[in-house]
Motif scaffolding. Structure first.
Motif, PDB file in Angstrom:
ATOM      1  N   GLU A   1      -6.577   3.001  -6.337  1.00  0.00           N
ATOM      2  CA  GLU A   1      -7.620   2.824  -5.326  1.00  0.00           C
ATOM      3  C   GLU A   1      -8.749   3.830  -5.513  1.00  0.00           C
ATOM      4  O   GLU A   1      -8.506   4.996  -5.861  1.00  0.00           O
ATOM      5  N   THR A   2      -9.972   3.381  -5.262  1.00  0.00           N
ATOM      6  CA  THR A   2     -11.112   4.306  -5.211  1.00  0.00           C
ATOM      7  C   THR A   2     -10.952   5.133  -3.932  1.00  0.00           C
ATOM      8  O   THR A   2     -11.172   4.649  -2.824  1.00  0.00           O
ATOM      9  N   HIS A   3     -10.587   6.387  -4.081  1.00  0.00           N
ATOM     10  CA  HIS A   3     -10.131   7.178  -2.929  1.00  0.00           C
ATOM     11  C   HIS A   3     -10.116   8.646  -3.315  1.00  0.00           C
ATOM     12  O   HIS A   3     -10.119   8.995  -4.493  1.00  0.00           O
TER      13      HIS A   3
ATOM     14  N   GLU B   1      -8.955  -3.350   5.908  1.00  0.00           N
ATOM     15  CA  GLU B   1      -8.152  -2.171   6.210  1.00  0.00           C
ATOM     16  C   GLU B   1      -8.767  -1.462   7.427  1.00  0.00           C
ATOM     17  O   GLU B   1      -9.754  -0.737   7.310  1.00  0.00           O
TER      18      GLU B   1
ATOM     19  N   ALA C   1       0.852  -1.187   0.000  1.00  0.00           N
ATOM     20  CA  ALA C   1       0.000   0.000   0.000  1.00  0.00           C
ATOM     21  C   ALA C   1       0.886   1.233   0.000  1.00  0.00           C
ATOM     22  O   ALA C   1       1.393   1.669   1.038  1.00  0.00           O
TER      23      ALA C   1
ATOM     24  N   LEU D   1      -8.244  -1.026  -7.247  1.00  0.00           N
ATOM     25  CA  LEU D   1      -8.426  -1.513  -5.885  1.00  0.00           C
ATOM     26  C   LEU D   1      -9.730  -0.893  -5.381  1.00  0.00           C
ATOM     27  O   LEU D   1      -9.847   0.330  -5.307  1.00  0.00           O
ATOM     28  N   TRP D   2     -10.685  -1.733  -5.023  1.00  0.00           N
ATOM     29  CA  TRP D   2     -11.996  -1.262  -4.588  1.00  0.00           C
ATOM     30  C   TRP D   2     -12.002  -1.089  -3.076  1.00  0.00           C
ATOM     31  O   TRP D   2     -12.016  -2.052  -2.331  1.00  0.00           O
ATOM     32  N   ASP D   3     -11.966   0.171  -2.623  1.00  0.00           N
ATOM     33  CA  ASP D   3     -12.145   0.494  -1.210  1.00  0.00           C
ATOM     34  C   ASP D   3     -13.640   0.743  -1.011  1.00  0.00           C
ATOM     35  O   ASP D   3     -14.174   1.744  -1.488  1.00  0.00           O
TER      36      ASP D   3
ATOM     37  N   GLN E   1     -10.808  -3.883  -0.601  1.00  0.00           N
ATOM     38  CA  GLN E   1     -10.582  -3.505   0.791  1.00  0.00           C
ATOM     39  C   GLN E   1     -11.924  -3.344   1.485  1.00  0.00           C
ATOM     40  O   GLN E   1     -12.762  -2.549   1.056  1.00  0.00           O
TER      41      GLN E   1
ATOM     42  N   PHE F   1      -2.747   6.082  -5.025  1.00  0.00           N
ATOM     43  CA  PHE F   1      -3.925   6.927  -4.862  1.00  0.00           C
ATOM     44  C   PHE F   1      -4.120   7.809  -6.092  1.00  0.00           C
ATOM     45  O   PHE F   1      -3.146   8.130  -6.783  1.00  0.00           O
TER      46      PHE F   1
ATOM     47  N   ARG G   1      -0.421  -0.480  -4.507  1.00  0.00           N
ATOM     48  CA  ARG G   1      -1.529   0.476  -4.467  1.00  0.00           C
ATOM     49  C   ARG G   1      -1.023   1.896  -4.658  1.00  0.00           C
ATOM     50  O   ARG G   1      -0.034   2.316  -4.057  1.00  0.00           O
TER      51      ARG G   1
END
Length: 266
Positions: free
Chosen positions: A140-142, A235, A67, A166-168, A194, A103, A101
């Motif tokens: 990542e969805t972020h 997480e 990450a 990466l699906w948060d 996540q 962002f 990962r």
């Protein structure tokens, strides 16, 4: 599906202890927070990297991913951002992690189209090195791109198999997206998922899985219905919420909750 947890829940804990927790509580692997505060980061020597890989293998576990904190849509120099991604990719190769990962990290000062183009350009450049080392970069969805639809604007521009998603589940929920919508957008590119739980949109203090408002049942049901068999990674954001409950005490109840959801959705 295989289960992992992020070391964000046990900030600064030595790797030996992290692996001991994973083995003792029935997890298949761990996601390592790649930060200078942690025992595994890009500053490790080749010998230290080899030691990490050997220790994980001896424990019978897997490193799900690294990450990292690279922000691919942020203002600044492309070469610096791409260099940071390459450093993460090299570390992942050396310790046996299949994913890194990143962002989105747009600051809101540019329009969405410019942010998407910046992120896609950098990811596309870094994808060449990702191919060489056999590691996938996951967006990542972020932050500036919280939903599956947001992430897909970037991934659609990149169009490279070594760059995925990466699906948060917290951020897609905060963005107003239903799990079925998130999966539909991300599934062609999905690396792993996540999971977490919180009390509300206004109180994001981490909770034991199943104790909050996030639609974990719907997430697992959606994944199962479509035959997805990747990783679920818990997480627990203890690093940002030091007063949250001790993560180690929640690991077994969390695994049991995920196991129940998986059984019920089978």
């Amino acid at each position: 599906m295989k289960l992992a947890f992020s070391t964000l829940g046990v900030p600064g804990l030595p790797l030996t202890d992290v692996l001991g927790l994973a083995a003792a509580h029935g997890y298949h692997g761990v996601e390592l927070r790649a930060h200078a505060e942690e025992p595994v980061h890009p500053g490790l020597t080749p010998e230290q990297r080899a030691d990490v890989a050997a220790e994980v293998k001896a424990a019978g576990l897997e490193i799900l991913g690294l990450a990292g904190y690279v922000r691919v849509a942020a203002p600044g120099d492309d070469d610096t951002v791409v260099g940071e991604i390459r450093a993460l990719l090299d570390l992942a190769r050396d310790i046996g992690a299949p994913f890194v990962r990143v962002f989105p990290g747009g600051d809101g000062g540019e329009n969405a189209e410019e942010a998407d183009a910046t992120a896609a350009r950098r990811l596309g450049t870094a994808a060449e090195h990702a191919t060489d080392v056999g590691v996938r970069i996951l967006l990542e969805t972020h932050d500036s791109h919280p939903t599956g639809a947001d992430a897909m604007r970037v991934l659609g521009l990149v169009g490279h198999r070594q760059v995925g998603a990466l699906w948060d589940v917290m951020h897609t929920w905060l963005g107003g997206e239903q799990p079925v919508e998130s999966f539909a957008a991300l599934s062609p590119h999905l690396g792993y998922v996540q999971v977490k739980d919180i009390a509300s949109a206004d109180d994001r203090t981490p909770l034991r899985l199943g104790a909050g408002v996030l639609p974990l049942t719907d997430v697992v049901e959606t994944l199962s219905r479509h035959g997805w068999d990747g990783w679920l990674c818990w997480e627990y954001e203890k690093r940002w919420y030091p007063d949250a409950a001790n993560f180690a005490e929640l690991l077994t109840p969390g695994r049991e909750h995920l196991a129940r959801l998986l059984n019920e959705s089978a």
